[in-house]
Design a protein around this motif. Sequence first.
Motif, PDB file in Angstrom:
ATOM      1  N   ILE A 105      29.558 -23.583  90.715  1.00 30.53           N
ATOM      2  CA  ILE A 105      30.679 -22.877  91.335  1.00 30.53           C
ATOM      3  C   ILE A 105      30.716 -23.305  92.797  1.00 30.53           C
ATOM      4  N   PRO A 106      31.616 -24.233  93.170  1.00 33.77           N
ATOM      5  CA  PRO A 106      31.624 -24.775  94.538  1.00 33.77           C
ATOM      6  C   PRO A 106      31.793 -23.678  95.583  1.00 33.77           C
ATOM      7  N   GLY A 107      30.972 -23.725  96.612  1.00 30.28           N
ATOM      8  CA  GLY A 107      31.100 -22.800  97.735  1.00 30.28           C
ATOM      9  C   GLY A 107      30.476 -21.436  97.529  1.00 30.28           C
ATOM     10  N   MET A 108      29.999 -21.133  96.314  1.00 31.26           N
ATOM     11  CA  MET A 108      29.487 -19.788  96.050  1.00 31.26           C
ATOM     12  C   MET A 108      28.244 -19.484  96.883  1.00 31.26           C
ATOM     13  N   ILE A 109      27.270 -20.406  96.902  1.00 36.33           N
ATOM     14  CA  ILE A 109      26.039 -20.157  97.643  1.00 36.33           C
ATOM     15  C   ILE A 109      26.333 -20.046  99.134  1.00 36.33           C
ATOM     16  N   GLN A 110      27.219 -20.891  99.656  1.00 39.01           N
ATOM     17  CA  GLN A 110      27.572 -20.812 101.063  1.00 39.01           C
ATOM     18  C   GLN A 110      28.219 -19.473 101.382  1.00 39.01           C
TER      19      GLN A 110
ATOM     20  N   GLN B 181      21.758 -26.184  92.262  1.00 38.89           N
ATOM     21  CA  GLN B 181      22.890 -26.626  91.453  1.00 38.89           C
ATOM     22  C   GLN B 181      24.144 -25.794  91.709  1.00 38.89           C
ATOM     23  N   SER B 182      24.006 -24.745  92.537  1.00 39.05           N
ATOM     24  CA  SER B 182      25.129 -23.825  92.816  1.00 39.05           C
ATOM     25  C   SER B 182      25.731 -23.284  91.526  1.00 39.05           C
ATOM     26  N   SER B 183      24.876 -22.979  90.556  1.00 34.29           N
ATOM     27  CA  SER B 183      25.367 -22.537  89.253  1.00 34.29           C
ATOM     28  C   SER B 183      24.823 -21.156  88.912  1.00 34.29           C
ATOM     29  N   LEU B 184      25.595 -20.463  88.083  1.00 31.96           N
ATOM     30  CA  LEU B 184      25.229 -19.126  87.627  1.00 31.96           C
ATOM     31  C   LEU B 184      24.168 -19.203  86.537  1.00 31.96           C
ATOM     32  N   ILE B 185      23.175 -18.282  86.624  1.00 33.50           N
ATOM     33  CA  ILE B 185      22.173 -18.164  85.567  1.00 33.50           C
ATOM     34  C   ILE B 185      22.466 -16.942  84.700  1.00 33.50           C
TER      35      ILE B 185
ATOM     36  N   VAL C 231      13.751 -24.807  87.194  1.00 33.26           N
ATOM     37  CA  VAL C 231      14.568 -24.309  88.300  1.00 33.26           C
ATOM     38  C   VAL C 231      13.687 -24.260  89.544  1.00 33.26           C
ATOM     39  N   LEU C 232      14.155 -24.833  90.647  1.00 34.93           N
ATOM     40  CA  LEU C 232      13.328 -24.957  91.842  1.00 34.93           C
ATOM     41  C   LEU C 232      13.542 -23.828  92.847  1.00 34.93           C
ATOM     42  N   ARG C 233      14.754 -23.326  92.930  1.00 35.88           N
ATOM     43  CA  ARG C 233      15.044 -22.237  93.876  1.00 35.88           C
ATOM     44  C   ARG C 233      16.029 -21.275  93.229  1.00 35.88           C
ATOM     45  N   VAL C 234      15.703 -19.984  93.298  1.00 32.28           N
ATOM     46  CA  VAL C 234      16.528 -18.955  92.667  1.00 32.28           C
ATOM     47  C   VAL C 234      17.140 -18.071  93.747  1.00 32.28           C
ATOM     48  N   GLY C 235      18.430 -17.833  93.657  1.00 29.20           N
ATOM     49  CA  GLY C 235      19.122 -16.907  94.548  1.00 29.20           C
ATOM     50  C   GLY C 235      19.440 -15.623  93.823  1.00 29.20           C
ATOM     51  N   LEU C 236      19.243 -14.482  94.489  1.00 28.95           N
ATOM     52  CA  LEU C 236      19.527 -13.181  93.901  1.00 28.95           C
ATOM     53  C   LEU C 236      20.552 -12.467  94.771  1.00 28.95           C
ATOM     54  N   TYR C 237      21.643 -12.032  94.145  1.00 25.37           N
ATOM     55  CA  TYR C 237      22.705 -11.303  94.850  1.00 25.37           C
ATOM     56  C   TYR C 237      22.757  -9.893  94.311  1.00 25.37           C
ATOM     57  N   LEU C 238      22.660  -8.922  95.202  1.00 30.01           N
ATOM     58  CA  LEU C 238      22.653  -7.506  94.834  1.00 30.01           C
ATOM     59  C   LEU C 238      23.844  -6.821  95.485  1.00 30.01           C
ATOM     60  N   GLU C 239      24.610  -6.102  94.676  1.00 31.94           N
ATOM     61  CA  GLU C 239      25.737  -5.312  95.185  1.00 31.94           C
ATOM     62  C   GLU C 239      25.590  -3.900  94.632  1.00 31.94           C
ATOM     63  N   HIS C 240      25.440  -2.947  95.548  1.00 29.72           N
ATOM     64  CA  HIS C 240      25.087  -1.595  95.118  1.00 29.72           C
ATOM     65  C   HIS C 240      26.256  -0.884  94.434  1.00 29.72           C
TER      66      HIS C 240
ATOM     67  N   SER D 292      22.698   0.545  99.621  1.00 26.41           N
ATOM     68  CA  SER D 292      24.138   0.389  99.822  1.00 26.41           C
ATOM     69  C   SER D 292      24.420  -1.051 100.219  1.00 26.41           C
ATOM     70  N   GLY D 293      25.701  -1.403 100.203  1.00 24.24           N
ATOM     71  CA  GLY D 293      26.124  -2.711 100.687  1.00 24.24           C
ATOM     72  C   GLY D 293      25.798  -3.856  99.748  1.00 24.24           C
ATOM     73  N   ARG D 294      25.750  -5.060 100.332  1.00 21.39           N
ATOM     74  CA  ARG D 294      25.507  -6.284  99.577  1.00 21.39           C
ATOM     75  C   ARG D 294      24.389  -7.072 100.243  1.00 21.39           C
ATOM     76  N   GLN D 295      23.482  -7.601  99.417  1.00 23.60           N
ATOM     77  CA  GLN D 295      22.346  -8.362  99.924  1.00 23.60           C
ATOM     78  C   GLN D 295      22.147  -9.627  99.083  1.00 23.60           C
ATOM     79  N   TYR D 296      21.613 -10.641  99.739  1.00 22.18           N
ATOM     80  CA  TYR D 296      21.331 -11.900  99.052  1.00 22.18           C
ATOM     81  C   TYR D 296      20.038 -12.474  99.616  1.00 22.18           C
TER      82      TYR D 296
END
Length: 464
Positions: free
Chosen positions: A266-271, A417-421, A396-405, A329-333
């Motif tokens: 997904i282009p631009g998602m990680i940025q 890879q900027s891709s969804l798991i 997988v070498l690096r994992v990103g976690l996005y949390l939205e309360h 609360s809020g959003r964290q990554y």
Amino acid sequence: MTTAMEKLQELQREITCAICRGYFSEPVTITCGHSFCKTCLSWSWRVGLTTFSCPECRQVPQVREFPAVNVRLAQLTDLSRELCSLLLQSAKGQHQCGRHKKALKLFCEDDQTPVCVRCSQSPDHGAHKLSPVEEAAHNCRKKLQHLQNHVVGKHLEEAEKLLAQEARSAAHWDWMIIGEYNRLHRFLMEEEFQSLERMRQEERARQDRISQHMQTLQDLMQELQKTGDQPNVELLQEVKQLLGRSGSILSQRAKAVIPELRECPIPGMIQMLSQFRVDITMVPTSASPFLTISEDKRSVKAEEGWQLETSHPEADFSHYIFAEQAFNSGRQYWEVDVTQLSQWILGIHTTYLRRKRGRNVDSCTSTFLLCCVKKEEDYYLQTHPGSLDHRVKGSVLRVGLYLEHNPGTLVFYNVLQSSLIYRFHPILFTAPVTPIFCPGPPLPGIKSGPMTLCPVESCRHSYL
């Protein structure tokens, strides 16, 4: 005295511009009979207006040319201003000197103050330039009028032009920004369409492989049954070749049937998610003697001797490391480097509402996890809870976690890879959410490295 004052006020109105409310300066008279300062009327008749109406009565002049200065009205204005000044002084009475109780008939140009005749003869004003009050007041009014019409008016006109220019510039920028976002939306829609089309093609290819595998198995079953019904000698003559072919067919099961995680960048998602980066650290103590946390509390390593006590490591809380931070609360990554690990577990620990039968809900304490498991030469990603159990092409070498309360969402990404798991949604959070980590379970004979929290600044620079 009242009648004289009324006459004075009427005279002042006759020589006052209806736009600036000051005495006429270079007065001009339009066809309807109303007069204005030349500068004031030019401001009123701005370039670009289709109707040039009188600012006072709103009539439209028949002649569109700008009128010439009314010289007689200008002379009358000067005389009337002096007369008004004299009448005002006569009506109010002359001011007196506080020291000598004499009329203030002179004006000291050096001290810029009115003085009486006796004050002008004193040593304080002996060498100063003096002029009659009437003359000084007349000169002062001329200066004020010049300042009003030529200096302040010029700056006002420049500010007005600048304001119009800024308005045009702002509107232009609005359209440019809107155009760029529309372009971005179109680009994302095109990317979405292409990604979905790729997934549909992959799904059709996978269905075709499974269908072909099923057909091959059906043919093999018929052949096995047919061969089994043959006489002994013929059976023994063909069984070796049949068993070899059966083994070859059955070995293709994993490739044909076991699902493989789709790669959908997904282009631009990680940025975009990087704007929600949070700096988290690990609790410096652990319930497990086989886990060692670094001094900066940003990495944890599994030591040798760790023996699994359960076939479900995700249920063994003694091997989890908790973050020092919790979010409600809020959003964290945040991102975690798992390059040097063969197996690992990442996720969150929280209390949430679980819907039971009907409309009843109850509060549960649980974890939402993504686990990497290695089986032989293949890596598998599994979720707990959840249905994900897919093979991946490489580790997988690096994992990103996005949390939205709100709404409760937890998403895992393959950062490089900027891709969804996988995405957990919705989760009805009822308490703060704490990130958790586990660098294992380790595999026998394989030396593992640390699981490391990626610093905020280094991750931001890596996407530039």
